[in-house]
Design a protein around this motif. Structure first.
Motif, mmCIF file in Angstrom:
data_model
loop_
_atom_site.group_PDB
_atom_site.id
_atom_site.type_symbol
_atom_site.label_atom_id
_atom_site.label_comp_id
_atom_site.label_asym_id
_atom_site.label_seq_id
_atom_site.Cartn_x
_atom_site.Cartn_y
_atom_site.Cartn_z
ATOM 1 N N LEU A 1 0.828 -1.206 0.000
ATOM 2 C CA LEU A 1 0.000 0.000 0.000
ATOM 3 C C LEU A 1 0.859 1.253 0.000
ATOM 4 C CD1 LEU A 1 -2.737 -1.017 2.607
ATOM 5 C CD2 LEU A 1 -2.904 -1.091 0.112
ATOM 6 N N SER A 2 1.927 1.259 0.787
ATOM 7 C CA SER A 2 2.761 2.461 0.911
ATOM 8 C C SER A 2 3.773 2.606 -0.216
ATOM 9 C CB SER A 2 3.505 2.438 2.255
ATOM 10 O OG SER A 2 2.602 2.500 3.338
ATOM 11 N N GLY A 3 4.324 1.491 -0.693
ATOM 12 C CA GLY A 3 5.420 1.563 -1.649
ATOM 13 C C GLY A 3 5.059 1.311 -3.093
ATOM 14 N N GLU A 4 4.002 0.531 -3.354
ATOM 15 C CA GLU A 4 3.692 0.144 -4.732
ATOM 16 C C GLU A 4 2.441 0.817 -5.281
ATOM 17 O OE1 GLU A 4 5.566 -4.279 -5.179
ATOM 18 O OE2 GLU A 4 3.678 -4.161 -4.061
ATOM 19 N N VAL A 5 1.430 0.975 -4.442
ATOM 20 C CA VAL A 5 0.189 1.585 -4.923
ATOM 21 C C VAL A 5 0.424 2.979 -5.518
ATOM 22 C CG1 VAL A 5 -2.022 2.550 -4.179
ATOM 23 C CG2 VAL A 5 -1.404 0.226 -3.530
ATOM 24 N N PRO A 6 1.230 3.859 -4.893
ATOM 25 C CA PRO A 6 1.446 5.178 -5.512
ATOM 26 C C PRO A 6 1.998 5.093 -6.936
ATOM 27 C CG PRO A 6 2.166 5.227 -3.240
ATOM 28 C CD PRO A 6 1.866 3.790 -3.560
ATOM 29 N N GLU A 7 2.892 4.150 -7.183
ATOM 30 C CA GLU A 7 3.428 3.991 -8.545
ATOM 31 C C GLU A 7 2.341 3.504 -9.495
ATOM 32 O OE1 GLU A 7 6.696 1.324 -11.032
ATOM 33 O OE2 GLU A 7 6.706 1.298 -8.840
ATOM 34 N N TRP A 8 1.532 2.545 -9.056
ATOM 35 C CA TRP A 8 0.447 2.040 -9.913
ATOM 36 C C TRP A 8 -0.519 3.168 -10.268
ATOM 37 C CZ3 TRP A 8 -0.672 -2.628 -6.181
ATOM 38 C CH2 TRP A 8 0.390 -3.547 -6.282
ATOM 39 N N LEU A 9 -0.790 4.034 -9.309
ATOM 40 C CA LEU A 9 -1.737 5.122 -9.559
ATOM 41 C C LEU A 9 -1.151 6.175 -10.497
ATOM 42 C CD1 LEU A 9 -3.258 5.617 -5.975
ATOM 43 C CD2 LEU A 9 -4.256 4.392 -7.910
ATOM 44 N N THR A 10 0.089 6.590 -10.260
ATOM 45 C CA THR A 10 0.675 7.638 -11.106
ATOM 46 C C THR A 10 0.852 7.148 -12.535
ATOM 47 O OG1 THR A 10 2.896 7.005 -10.359
ATOM 48 C CG2 THR A 10 1.820 8.833 -9.215
ATOM 49 N N ARG A 11 1.131 5.872 -12.723
ATOM 50 C CA ARG A 11 1.259 5.334 -14.086
ATOM 51 C C ARG A 11 -0.070 5.416 -14.831
ATOM 52 N NH1 ARG A 11 4.823 2.492 -16.454
ATOM 53 N NH2 ARG A 11 3.369 0.924 -17.228
ATOM 54 N N ARG A 12 -1.142 5.527 -14.082
ATOM 55 C CA ARG A 12 -2.467 5.643 -14.697
ATOM 56 C C ARG A 12 -2.999 7.076 -14.649
ATOM 57 N NH1 ARG A 12 -1.190 0.896 -12.945
ATOM 58 N NH2 ARG A 12 -2.016 -0.977 -13.960
ATOM 59 N N GLY A 13 -2.115 8.006 -14.310
ATOM 60 C CA GLY A 13 -2.498 9.411 -14.287
ATOM 61 C C GLY A 13 -3.385 9.785 -13.130
ATOM 62 N N LEU A 14 -3.315 9.036 -12.030
ATOM 63 C CA LEU A 14 -4.178 9.270 -10.874
ATOM 64 C C LEU A 14 -3.364 9.784 -9.689
ATOM 65 C CD1 LEU A 14 -6.297 5.993 -11.102
ATOM 66 C CD2 LEU A 14 -6.929 8.263 -11.935
ATOM 67 N N GLY A 15 -3.992 10.637 -8.892
ATOM 68 C CA GLY A 15 -3.333 11.130 -7.686
ATOM 69 C C GLY A 15 -2.055 11.888 -7.937
#
Length: 283
Positions: A139-153
């Protein structure tokens, strides 16, 4: 890149250059340029109300579902993101089954500021059972990357602005809030909390008492401040007693105890209120 990355034509040309070099040592063959690594395109920003992507989590050592839910008719780009953590024996798709996509759309049409909900598969009360499976690290280390790759957050570097969870997911959400004090909201629905080690041990999840004590929200009720916390629980829920204790200790900004059990029916009833709680704080 290994030799497998070269085309047959490149190999033939390379072989010809070596033959020339062998015949004429005064004219060394020019080194062939290594082919550029392939460009992996970023996933598109979700265009519809629900998107389900498969992602690889090194933190959990598994391929998982990432479910993105956006209000209908609202572009997902630039919207704040609320993480959603499911309960035990369930999955990220649970929030679709509960009708959250239509609830989110209705909330926004009623005036709640829009946001995206991101749910991902978890387990083990969203804490690490061993080094090979650590949901909190995901949640802390991987989710932010998954979201930014999709233009989110993008305004927060992919870090979610809020979190909600149901049952086991509420345990995980309150645990996550301890490490993310800049969250604008944390919502715990039917939180599966334990008033003692005997109850926690019966779930056969925690490695030992010390691990449970390190993560149990009831033992760290003050550690989420200043995050605005909301708690919803049915009065017939087997965890209602633990929820009352948490409310007394943590003094959440919203606490709702109403008739209902630990069931889909209750969660469907309170989710619209939860979405308003989150949207009014992240919008």
């Amino acid at each position: 890149m290994s030799g497998k990355g070269f085309s047959r034509r490149a190999l033939l040309l390379g072989g010809g250059a070596l033959a020339v070099a062998a015949c004429d040592p005064a004219e060394p063959a020019a080194p062939s340029a290594s082919p550029a690594p392939p460009v992996v395109p970023a996933p598109p920003t979700p265009a519809g109300p629900v998107t389900v992507d498969r992602v690889w989590s090194a933190a959990r050592g598994a391929e998982l579902d990432l479910v993105l839910i956006t209000p209908e008719g609202v572009p997902a780009a630039d919207l704040p993101v609320c993480l959603a953590l499911h309960g035990r024996g369930s999955s990220a798709k649970t929030f679709v089954d509960l009708g959250l996509p239509s609830m989110l759309t209705e909330a926004v049409r009623a005036g709640v500021p829009p946001f995206t909900v991101a749910a991902v598969d978890g387990d083990h009360y969203w804490v690490a059972v061993d080094e090979a499976d650590d949901p909190q690290r995901m949640l802390s280390g991987e989710v932010p990357e998954w979201l930014t790759r999709r233009g989110l957050g993008l305004r927060t570097g992919g870090v979610p602005s809020a979190i909600m969870g149901i049952s086991m997911g509420a345990f995980g959400a309150l645990r996550y809030a301890r490490d993310h004090r800049d969250l604008r909201a944390a919502a715990a629905i039917s939180p599966a909390l334990f008033v003692g080690w005997g109850d926690a041990r019966s779930r056969k999840v925690f490695r030992d008492r010390a691990q449970w004590e390190a993560h149990e929200p009831l033992l760290h009720a003050d550690d989420t401040a200043p995050v605005p916390v909301g708690v919803w629980c049915g009065t017939q829920d087997p965890f209602a007693g633990a929820a009352r204790r948490y409310i007394q200790a943590a003094r959440p900004v919203v606490s709702r105890l109403s008739p209902g059990g630990h069931t889909d029916k209750y969660w469907k009833k309170v989710l619209p209120d939860v979405l308003r709680f989150v949207g009014e704080r992240v919008g």
